[in-house]
Design an enzyme around this catalytic site. Structure first.
Site, short mmCIF file in Angstrom:
data_model
loop_
_atom_site.label_atom_id
_atom_site.label_comp_id
_atom_site.label_asym_id
_atom_site.label_seq_id
_atom_site.Cartn_x
_atom_site.Cartn_y
_atom_site.Cartn_z
N GLY A 11 0.83 -1.20 0.00
CA GLY A 11 0.00 0.00 0.00
C GLY A 11 0.86 1.25 0.00
O GLY A 11 1.82 1.34 0.76
N ARG A 72 0.97 -5.05 -5.09
CA ARG A 72 1.05 -6.23 -4.22
C ARG A 72 1.28 -7.39 -5.18
O ARG A 72 0.56 -7.53 -6.17
CB ARG A 72 -0.24 -6.41 -3.44
CG ARG A 72 -0.57 -5.20 -2.55
CD ARG A 72 -1.68 -5.53 -1.58
NE ARG A 72 -2.27 -4.33 -0.98
CZ ARG A 72 -1.79 -3.71 0.09
NH1 ARG A 72 -0.71 -4.17 0.69
NH2 ARG A 72 -2.39 -2.65 0.59
N GLY A 104 4.29 -6.92 3.99
CA GLY A 104 4.47 -7.79 2.81
C GLY A 104 5.79 -7.48 2.11
O GLY A 104 6.49 -8.39 1.64
N GLY A 185 -10.84 12.70 20.47
CA GLY A 185 -11.78 12.67 21.60
C GLY A 185 -12.92 11.70 21.41
O GLY A 185 -14.05 11.96 21.84
N ARG A 211 -26.19 10.87 31.18
CA ARG A 211 -25.52 12.04 31.78
C ARG A 211 -25.81 13.32 31.00
O ARG A 211 -25.33 14.38 31.32
CB ARG A 211 -24.00 11.82 31.72
CG ARG A 211 -23.43 11.07 32.88
CD ARG A 211 -21.92 11.32 33.02
NE ARG A 211 -21.24 11.80 31.85
CZ ARG A 211 -20.56 11.02 30.98
NH1 ARG A 211 -20.53 9.72 31.17
NH2 ARG A 211 -19.96 11.54 29.95
N GLU A 222 -10.78 -1.20 10.72
CA GLU A 222 -11.44 -2.13 9.78
C GLU A 222 -11.23 -3.59 10.17
O GLU A 222 -12.08 -4.44 9.88
CB GLU A 222 -10.96 -1.90 8.35
CG GLU A 222 -9.48 -2.19 8.16
CD GLU A 222 -8.99 -2.03 6.73
OE1 GLU A 222 -9.76 -2.24 5.79
OE2 GLU A 222 -7.80 -1.70 6.58
O1 F6P Z 1 -1.46 -1.63 4.56
C1 F6P Z 1 -2.06 -0.42 4.30
C2 F6P Z 1 -3.53 -0.56 4.06
O2 F6P Z 1 -3.99 0.73 3.77
C3 F6P Z 1 -4.33 -1.21 5.18
O3 F6P Z 1 -4.61 -0.35 6.25
C4 F6P Z 1 -5.56 -1.63 4.43
O4 F6P Z 1 -6.20 -2.67 5.08
C5 F6P Z 1 -5.00 -2.06 3.12
O5 F6P Z 1 -3.79 -1.38 2.95
C6 F6P Z 1 -5.90 -1.81 1.94
O6 F6P Z 1 -5.26 -2.30 0.81
P1 F6P Z 1 -5.76 -2.10 -0.69
O7 F6P Z 1 -5.36 -0.73 -1.11
O8 F6P Z 1 -5.05 -3.16 -1.44
O9 F6P Z 1 -7.25 -2.24 -0.66
#
Ligand code: F6P
Length: 319
Positions: A11, A72, A104, A185, A211, A222
């Site tokens: 990424g 990737r 990776g 926050g 309150r 996620e």
């Molecule tokens: O590793 C970085 C990241 O942004 C993660 O936080 C996220 O789960 C993933 O890459 C998303 O990957 P892609 O861009 O392949 O959907």
């Protein structure tokens, strides 16, 4: 060492360009030649490799993304892919490789190291989940993007007296959620490293409402599950008007913060220093504001953990 390569993989993260620039300029300053490998390990296998000059990395320090492109690459997980990559490096006379990326990418660098090819890992990912460093390149920028979003959503949450669930990135790591939740926050922060019971989340929201609290912000990484599902469940159980925002890939883009540019410049340059000293099989990082390097195989045997004290603090401050 006279000729090195540099690639970005996985990424993209803001600051990767600043790291590439640092690698190229530091190496050229020390009379080495630098070749850029385009599209990460995919480009390494395909031989997508070009010489970089001082000017090749001009005007990129402030840009998000990566001028070397990223990918990737499943093929590089195979022995055949790795050997093809090494063959291409040797064909270009490249003696060592700087790999800028996340988990990776480090796994790929580890494989090259095991095959006897010298590599240096530079931590570049918004997730902040790489062992051997307190901070990764891109984390600070992503965090500030998330904070900006939370602040804006808070305006609407307040005006409309609503509950908001904000889903942030982090498949396996809760750093973005934790830091953004603390800085923004948030009432509740849900991260993969901690098990929060839904009943407790609902009970907190109800206690707040009793309150006199009229709006709430819940940050979900996620990796914990879908923010949309959490939102539905919360609305069902509490009857509070609830909305969900999934921030998605806006977290990966944008101009890097000064912090990320400086970190990237320092780490990229340090990677080259190690190669100048004839060291490979290392990964660089920053710990207690000192540049450090570790054996990459040993570093990868450890897992990144969240700052538990910070997590506990976030709970104490959002009673
Ligand atoms: O590793 C970085 C990241 O942004 C993660 O936080 C996220 O789960 C993933 O890459 C998303 O990957 P892609 O861009 O392949 O959907």
């Amino acid at each position: 060492m006279k000729r090195i390569g540099v690639l970005t993989s996985g990424g993209d993260a803001p600051g990767m360009n600043a790291a590439v620039r640092a690698v190229v300029r530091k190496a050229i300053y020390h009379n080495m030649e630098v070749f850029g490998i385009y599209r990460g390990y995919a480009g390494l296998i395909d031989g997508d490799i070009k010489k970089l000059e001082v000017g090749s990395v001009g005007d990129i320090i402030h840009r998000g993304g990566t001028m070397l492109y990223s990918a990737r690459c499943e093929e590089f997980k195979t022995l055949e892919g790795q050997l093809k990559g090494i063959e291409n490096l040797k064909k270009h006379g490249i003696e060592a490789l700087v790999v800028i990326g996340g988990d990776g990418s480090y796994q790929g660098a580890k494989k090259l190291t095991e095959h006897g090819f010298p590599c240096i890992g530079v931590p570049g990912t918004i997730d902040n989940d790489i062992p051997g460093t307190d901070f990764t390149i891109g984390f600070d920028t992503a965090l500030n993007t998330v904070i900006d979003a939370i602040d804006k959503i808070r305006d609407t949450a307040t005006s409309h007296e609503r509950t908001y669930v904000i889903e942030v990135m982090g498949r396996h790591a809760g750093d973005i959620a934790l830091w953004a939740g603390l800085a923004g926050g948030a009432e509740t922060i849900l991260i993969p490293e901690a098990e929060d019971e839904m009943d407790e989340v609902i009970a907190r929201l109800k206690r707040g409402s009793d309150r006199g609290k009229k709006h709430s912000i819940i940050i979900v990484a996620e990796g914990v599950g879908s923010g949309v599902d959490f939102g539905k469940k919360i609305q069902e159980e509490t009857k509070f008007e609830t909305r969900v925002s999934v921030l998605g890939h806006i977290q990966r883009g944008g101009s890097p913060t000064a912090h990320d540019r400086v970190l990237a410049s320092r780490l990229g340059a340090r990677a080259v220093e190690l190669l100048l000293d004839g060291k490979g099989g290392r990964c660089v990082g920053i710990q207690s504001n000192e540049l450090v390097d570790h054996d990459i195989i040993e570093a990868l045997s450890r897992t990144h953990t969240i700052d538990r004290k910070m997590y506990d603090l976030s709970k104490e401050l959002s009673i």
